[in-house]
Design a protein around this motif. Structure first.
Motif, PDB file in Angstrom:
ATOM      1  N   SER A  52       0.832  -1.196   0.000  1.00  0.00           N
ATOM      2  CA  SER A  52       0.000   0.000   0.000  1.00  0.00           C
ATOM      3  C   SER A  52       0.869   1.250   0.000  1.00  0.00           C
ATOM      4  O   SER A  52       1.939   1.278   0.616  1.00  0.00           O
ATOM      5  CB  SER A  52      -0.941   0.020   1.210  1.00  0.00           C
ATOM      6  N   VAL A  53       0.399   2.262  -0.706  1.00  0.00           N
ATOM      7  CA  VAL A  53       1.038   3.570  -0.758  1.00  0.00           C
ATOM      8  C   VAL A  53      -0.011   4.614  -0.438  1.00  0.00           C
ATOM      9  O   VAL A  53      -1.113   4.581  -1.010  1.00  0.00           O
ATOM     10  CB  VAL A  53       1.650   3.852  -2.145  1.00  0.00           C
ATOM     11  N   ASN A  54       0.292   5.530   0.474  1.00  0.00           N
ATOM     12  CA  ASN A  54      -0.633   6.609   0.830  1.00  0.00           C
ATOM     13  C   ASN A  54       0.080   7.944   0.727  1.00  0.00           C
ATOM     14  O   ASN A  54       1.232   8.083   1.143  1.00  0.00           O
ATOM     15  CB  ASN A  54      -1.166   6.418   2.251  1.00  0.00           C
ATOM     16  N   THR A  55      -0.632   8.931   0.179  1.00  0.00           N
ATOM     17  CA  THR A  55      -0.083  10.283   0.067  1.00  0.00           C
ATOM     18  C   THR A  55      -0.967  11.270   0.798  1.00  0.00           C
ATOM     19  O   THR A  55      -2.174  11.049   0.962  1.00  0.00           O
ATOM     20  CB  THR A  55       0.047  10.712  -1.401  1.00  0.00           C
ATOM     21  N   LEU A  56      -0.371  12.351   1.243  1.00  0.00           N
ATOM     22  CA  LEU A  56      -1.089  13.471   1.845  1.00  0.00           C
ATOM     23  C   LEU A  56      -0.662  14.714   1.085  1.00  0.00           C
ATOM     24  O   LEU A  56       0.483  15.164   1.206  1.00  0.00           O
ATOM     25  CB  LEU A  56      -0.759  13.598   3.331  1.00  0.00           C
ATOM     26  N   SER A  57      -1.589  15.218   0.247  1.00  0.00           N
ATOM     27  CA  SER A  57      -1.290  16.315  -0.680  1.00  0.00           C
ATOM     28  C   SER A  57      -0.093  15.929  -1.551  1.00  0.00           C
ATOM     29  O   SER A  57      -0.138  14.906  -2.218  1.00  0.00           O
ATOM     30  CB  SER A  57      -1.088  17.610   0.090  1.00  0.00           C
ATOM     31  N   TYR A 143       1.597   8.274  -9.829  1.00  0.00           N
ATOM     32  CA  TYR A 143       0.172   8.364 -10.154  1.00  0.00           C
ATOM     33  C   TYR A 143      -0.572   9.217  -9.123  1.00  0.00           C
ATOM     34  O   TYR A 143      -1.354  10.120  -9.468  1.00  0.00           O
ATOM     35  CB  TYR A 143      -0.452   6.971 -10.207  1.00  0.00           C
ATOM     36  N   LEU A 144      -0.349   8.956  -7.848  1.00  0.00           N
ATOM     37  CA  LEU A 144      -1.072   9.665  -6.794  1.00  0.00           C
ATOM     38  C   LEU A 144      -0.691  11.144  -6.746  1.00  0.00           C
ATOM     39  O   LEU A 144      -1.565  12.009  -6.533  1.00  0.00           O
ATOM     40  CB  LEU A 144      -0.810   9.002  -5.446  1.00  0.00           C
ATOM     41  N   THR A 161      -5.338  16.838   0.064  1.00  0.00           N
ATOM     42  CA  THR A 161      -5.836  15.640  -0.613  1.00  0.00           C
ATOM     43  C   THR A 161      -5.239  14.420   0.069  1.00  0.00           C
ATOM     44  O   THR A 161      -4.175  14.495   0.696  1.00  0.00           O
ATOM     45  CB  THR A 161      -5.452  15.615  -2.106  1.00  0.00           C
ATOM     46  N   MET A 162      -5.927  13.310  -0.067  1.00  0.00           N
ATOM     47  CA  MET A 162      -5.457  12.039   0.498  1.00  0.00           C
ATOM     48  C   MET A 162      -5.561  10.978  -0.585  1.00  0.00           C
ATOM     49  O   MET A 162      -6.662  10.679  -1.059  1.00  0.00           O
ATOM     50  CB  MET A 162      -6.306  11.651   1.715  1.00  0.00           C
ATOM     51  N   GLY A 163      -4.417  10.449  -1.001  1.00  0.00           N
ATOM     52  CA  GLY A 163      -4.386   9.442  -2.050  1.00  0.00           C
ATOM     53  C   GLY A 163      -4.039   8.072  -1.508  1.00  0.00           C
ATOM     54  O   GLY A 163      -3.371   7.942  -0.480  1.00  0.00           O
ATOM     55  N   PHE A 164      -4.478   7.049  -2.203  1.00  0.00           N
ATOM     56  CA  PHE A 164      -4.150   5.684  -1.789  1.00  0.00           C
ATOM     57  C   PHE A 164      -4.013   4.787  -3.007  1.00  0.00           C
ATOM     58  O   PHE A 164      -4.657   4.991  -4.036  1.00  0.00           O
ATOM     59  CB  PHE A 164      -5.215   5.110  -0.847  1.00  0.00           C
ATOM     60  N   CYS A 165      -3.158   3.795  -2.891  1.00  0.00           N
ATOM     61  CA  CYS A 165      -3.067   2.708  -3.864  1.00  0.00           C
ATOM     62  C   CYS A 165      -2.790   1.428  -3.089  1.00  0.00           C
ATOM     63  O   CYS A 165      -1.796   1.339  -2.369  1.00  0.00           O
ATOM     64  CB  CYS A 165      -1.973   2.967  -4.892  1.00  0.00           C
ATOM     65  N   ARG A 190      -6.381  -1.261  -6.418  1.00  0.00           N
ATOM     66  CA  ARG A 190      -7.341  -0.161  -6.309  1.00  0.00           C
ATOM     67  C   ARG A 190      -6.591   1.126  -5.978  1.00  0.00           C
ATOM     68  O   ARG A 190      -5.672   1.111  -5.146  1.00  0.00           O
ATOM     69  CB  ARG A 190      -8.372  -0.472  -5.218  1.00  0.00           C
ATOM     70  N   ALA A 191      -6.978   2.234  -6.626  1.00  0.00           N
ATOM     71  CA  ALA A 191      -6.300   3.509  -6.398  1.00  0.00           C
ATOM     72  C   ALA A 191      -7.312   4.640  -6.457  1.00  0.00           C
ATOM     73  O   ALA A 191      -8.267   4.587  -7.247  1.00  0.00           O
ATOM     74  CB  ALA A 191      -5.214   3.732  -7.443  1.00  0.00           C
ATOM     75  N   GLY A 192      -7.100   5.681  -5.630  1.00  0.00           N
ATOM     76  CA  GLY A 192      -8.048   6.784  -5.635  1.00  0.00           C
ATOM     77  C   GLY A 192      -7.547   7.983  -4.858  1.00  0.00           C
ATOM     78  O   GLY A 192      -6.457   7.977  -4.274  1.00  0.00           O
TER      79      GLY A 192
END
Length: 480
Positions: A52-57, A143-144, A161-165, A190-192
């Motif tokens: 899993s990869v998570n982004t914050l802005s 991508y995120l 923003t909060m992104g996830f893959c 899944r990514a969004g």
């Protein structure tokens, strides 16, 4: 009572995900179970990789990966199910768990096992970029961050923003006393992105995601810019929304994730998990009209690379397309092995579980209302006073009755056939049986959406879907 053992010997990803349990060991464990009087015995082995990869802005927040391995043991004594699990492949340990599970129900042998016959099937959900080959973390981050950049360009009111893959690879192997031996490998990605906007003390959110039963090749069919733009658009619409009026009124429910209402308020009532216990209002209505004649509903596990699809279920049965409702008439339930034994209905390849820690139960796959013949414009044009719920969110459901309360994440007030303004804090309140009979129009704009479904056998990937539908009368909760 499940036998819970801690995972004490983590396995390296490089050890080879195809090697699970030797069939000679499986045969001896199953023979042991039947010698204690079990009517049926099953072994479910799983090796599960996650990333899993998570982004914050514009920052990477977390990058995680892991591996889990375990074995579930299921026994039938008449209609009683006994289940335990372990992380130990040792034959004697597996036999010990079987003996412990059977302690209170032990009896003279009633059946003998059959020789294993390996199940062959076509893989209709191939993955070209599986997790076992490459975690592709840099590409996922790219991508995120691109989705974030696209969102930020849409408005200056975006606070974050909060992104996830999330990508998973689930390798399973199944043996049972009826001679089944089967293997499968499932690849979920899944990514969004979720966007938060703020202005004058008000805050609103919008989100968008894509997913499928695929590897990271999902990236080839999705657009980071489109994800960011759509999430930002929803957030800005919601920021400008006015309070929603309340009362009974006609509602048009949008396509795609709007199908969550059918999934929760009706789909669960068609699973033999509920039907066998007569906890479903539909348990004795097979062949009867339970919906408007314009309603046709399906649960289909065969749709190539869709999020809720499977090659075989978690009992080793090939999946299939199941027509649940035909022209308003109830035509099938969703049936697992124990459900078939309890109700007499044929299995539908619907036995699913989150992992080796859960016994399988009848569950949905890709569940949706099929397309009809009406246009969205005609549906909205037919409303004197009501709302258009273009995007739906989560809610709560009473399993026995189908009573539900669902949030509208993007909605609009409609008067004299015209959309006037966006609304906020709207909820839809009714029951599954009632709302099915209030559907008068079904659109042509069919669409599917990803989700996760929780039930007695844990959380599993499911797809919801529908075209836009018009419900003539439903209670709308609002604060206007």
């Amino acid at each position: 009572m499940p036998v819970n053992l801690l995972f004490s010997n983590p396995l390296s990803i490089n050890e080879g995900v195809s090697i699970l349990l030797d069939n000679h060991v499986a045969q001896k464990v199953i023979d042991h179970a039947l010698s204690l009087g079990a009517d049926f015995a099953e072994i479910f082995i799983e090796r599960h990789l996650t990333s899993s990869v998570n982004t914050l802005s514009d920052k990477v927040k977390t990058v995680n990966s892991g591996i889990d391995f375990g074995i579930g043991l299921r026994l039938f004594f008449d209609n009683k199910v006994l289940y335990g699990y372990t992380n130990d492949l040792n034959e004697e340990e597996l036999k010990r768990i079987v003996s412990e599970l059977s302690a209170k129900d032990r009896r003279d042998p009633k059946t003998t096992s059959e020789s294993f016959n390996y199940l062959k099937f076509d893989d209709i959900h191939p993955a070209t970029m599986p997790l076992e080959k490459d975690f592709c973390v840099p590409q996922k981050v790219e991508y995120l961050l691109a989705a974030n950049s696209a969102a930020q360009l849409q408005a200056d009111k975006i606070s974050q923003t909060m992104g996830f893959c999330v990508q998973r690879q689930q390798n399973i192997q199944i043996f049972n006393s009826l001679g089944l031996e089967a293997k499968d490998s499932r690849h979920y990605t899944r990514a969004g992105l979720t966007v938060v906007v703020s202005y004058n003390g008000e805050q609103a959110t919008g989100s968008w995601n894509d997913g499928g039963l695929v590897g990271w090749e999902l990236n080839q069919g999705i657009d980071a810019k489109a994800t960011g733009v759509e999430a930002a658009r929803q957030a800005m619409v919601n920021l400008s929304a006015k309070p929603c009026p309340s009362g009974n009124m006609p509602v048009v429910i949008g396509n795609g994730f709007g199908g969550v209402i059918f999934h929760e308020a009706c789909g669960h009532l068609l699973e033999t998990t509920s039907v066998a216990k007569k906890a479903s209002v539909f348990h004795d209505q097979m062949g009867e009209m339970i919906a408007s004649e314009v309603v046709n509903a399906v649960d289909d596990g065969c749709m190539a690379n869709e999020w809720g699809s499977i090659n075989i279920d978690d009992e080793g049965m090939p999946t299939q397309k199941t027509q649940l409702i035909k022209d308003g008439k109830l035509s099938s339930f969703l049936v697992d092995k124990m459900g078939a034994q309890q109700t007499g209905f044929e299995r539908t390849g619907s036995g699913r579980r989150q992992s080796y820690k859960y016994a399988p139960a009848s569950r949905m796959r890709n569940t949706f209302i099929e397309a009809g013949n009406d246009s969205l414009d005609d549906m909205i044009g037919s409303i004197e006073k009501g709302i258009f719920a273009s995007h739906m969110g989560g809610g709560s459901v009473q399993p026995g009755t189908g009573e539900f309360n669902f949030a509208v994440t993007e909605g609009y007030y409609v008067e004299n056939g015209k959309i006037l303004y966006p609304i906020k804090a709207a909820t839809l309140i009714s029951t599954g049986p009632k709302v099915l009979k209030q559907i008068s129009m079904v659109g042509t704009d069919f669409k599917l959406a990803c989700g996760m479904c929780g039930s007695v056998s844990g959380s599993v990937p499911t797809t919801v879907g529908q075209p836009a539908i018009k419900v003539d009368d439903i209670l709308v909760g609002g604060n206007a």
